[in-house]
Write an enzyme that holds these catalytic residues in place. Structure first.
Site, PDB file in Angstrom:
ATOM      1  N   GLN A   1       4.152  10.307   5.923  1.00 30.21           N
ATOM      2  CA  GLN A   1       5.342  10.935   5.354  1.00 30.21           C
ATOM      3  C   GLN A   1       6.064  11.745   6.433  1.00 30.21           C
ATOM      4  O   GLN A   1       5.721  11.694   7.609  1.00 30.21           O
ATOM      5  CB  GLN A   1       4.946  11.826   4.171  1.00 30.21           C
TER       6      GLN A   1
ATOM      7  N   LEU B   1      -7.221   3.126  12.099  1.00 30.89           N
ATOM      8  CA  LEU B   1      -7.644   1.843  12.672  1.00 30.89           C
ATOM      9  C   LEU B   1      -6.787   1.485  13.883  1.00 30.89           C
ATOM     10  O   LEU B   1      -7.291   1.034  14.915  1.00 30.89           O
ATOM     11  CB  LEU B   1      -7.550   0.747  11.614  1.00 30.89           C
TER      12      LEU B   1
ATOM     13  N   ASP C   1       0.821  -1.205   0.000  1.00 35.59           N
ATOM     14  CA  ASP C   1       0.000   0.000   0.000  1.00 35.59           C
ATOM     15  C   ASP C   1       0.860   1.263   0.000  1.00 35.59           C
ATOM     16  O   ASP C   1       0.485   2.277  -0.601  1.00 35.59           O
ATOM     17  CB  ASP C   1      -0.924   0.004   1.216  1.00 35.59           C
TER      18      ASP C   1
END
Length: 332
Positions: free
Chosen positions: A285, A229, A115
């Site tokens: 990031q 999550l 991902d």
């Protein structure tokens, strides 16, 4: 309609198959317009010019033999393969193109990695609006949903027109002269472990709360299976146009995540914390300094990420597989 990139489009109108030639598939809005005009007919663009995007550090977590095998399989089909010359990855089966030529040429970008690799490709090619297909060679892989084992069947189906395109919204954060955006989330935090910052959250110019916590996460539905999550946020179906707003370790025991429409106006005003500056981060990031006293405006990006999925893609099946839900589920 005459745009920049040629491709063939096959759709069905009153049970009659029609093939049209257009100049550009990068604009999903054009497809929506055509689809509406022909009374929501079934539209299937046929991908012929395919770009390859590979995780930069191919020695980390990438099976190069499997990668070569998959690219060999694609090259055996009636398609052309290209690599952006800015990429470190090279393959004799693909033609190297300069960046501008690459983005004007390809009508599908296949991403090999996890991902994180797909997020990197999305940031690099977002303004070009190239549809992206993810092949999971990483760990969890909610976005890169094609497995190595199922690659040949899935790719053949997609090349045959058996796929769907899903648009994912991105979240934007602006403060002072800075403009950041992310597919998963914007995380604003104190910049220090186990130390609180004080801030006020406004939605549509109305105060929601003023509180102390380690920070605040504003997550998209895509990001609801990522950092949000892990922080205790809910899983949101990707078809919903909402944000999750989630305090990070709040001092108030009654402070809980909540979900709002992504069309709302959100502002976060930073007051004070353990140092002179707070931090803001998008999609994991690098942290960027934010001075206390700044107001961060959160909004939805106009551009969306176009994800290509196999026709039988099932979000809940991905949840069962990736999150270990109902491992012994029956076939009844």
């Amino acid at each position: 309609i005459y745009l920049n990139r040629s491709f063939f489009m096959l759709f069905k109108l009153n049970s009659i198959n029609i093939i049209c030639t257009y100049k550009n598939f990068s604009s999903i809005e054009n497809i929506k317009l055509i689809n509406t005009f022909f009374n929501k007919s079934i539209i299937r663009p046929m991908f012929n010019e395919i770009g390859i995007f590979v995780k930069e550090l191919t020695s980390q977590g990438i099976d190069n033999n499997a990668l070569d095998s998959m690219i060999n399989f694609i090259s055996s089909k009636d398609v052309n393969l290209y690599i952006d010359e800015s990429s470190n990855y090279k393959n004799k089966k693909a033609i190297n193109l300069k960046h501008e030529e690459f983005v004007n040429k390809v009508d599908l970008l296949i991403v090999f990695g996890g991902d994180g690799t797909l997020l990197n490709s999305a940031r690099k090619y977002l303004k070009d609006q190239i549809p992206i297909l993810g092949v999971n060679m990483g760990n969890v892989g909610f976005l890169t949903d094609i497995s190595v084992d199922n690659f040949e069947i899935a790719i053949q189906g997609i090349l045959d027109g058996k796929f769907k395109i899903e648009e994912r919204n991105l979240v934007s954060a602006k403060f002072n002269e800075n403009h950041l955006y992310g597919l998963n989330e914007v995380a604003i935090h104190s910049g220090a472990y186990a130390q609180l910052m004080r801030y006020r959250l406004n939605v549509n110019d109305k105060v929601v709360y003023e509180q102390r916590s380690d920070g605040l996460i504003i997550a998209t539905p895509t990001g609801s299976t990522a950092y949000s999550l892990s922080a205790g946020g809910p899983i949101i179906h990707p078809s919903l146009d909402v944000w999750t707003i989630l305090p990070m370790l709040p001092q108030s025991l009654s402070s809980r995540p909540f979900v709002i429409s992504s069309d709302e106006r959100v502002e976060v005003e930073l007051f004070d914390g353990p140092s002179d500056i707070a931090k803001i981060c998008v999609d994991g990031q690098d942290d960027i300094d934010v001075p206390y006293g700044a107001k961060i405006t959160i909004s939805k990006m106009e551009k969306t990420l176009k994800l290509v999925h196999p026709e039988d893609n099932d979000f809940f099946e991905a949840c069962r597989e990736k999150l270990g839900w109902s491992l012994n589920i029956s076939n009844n």
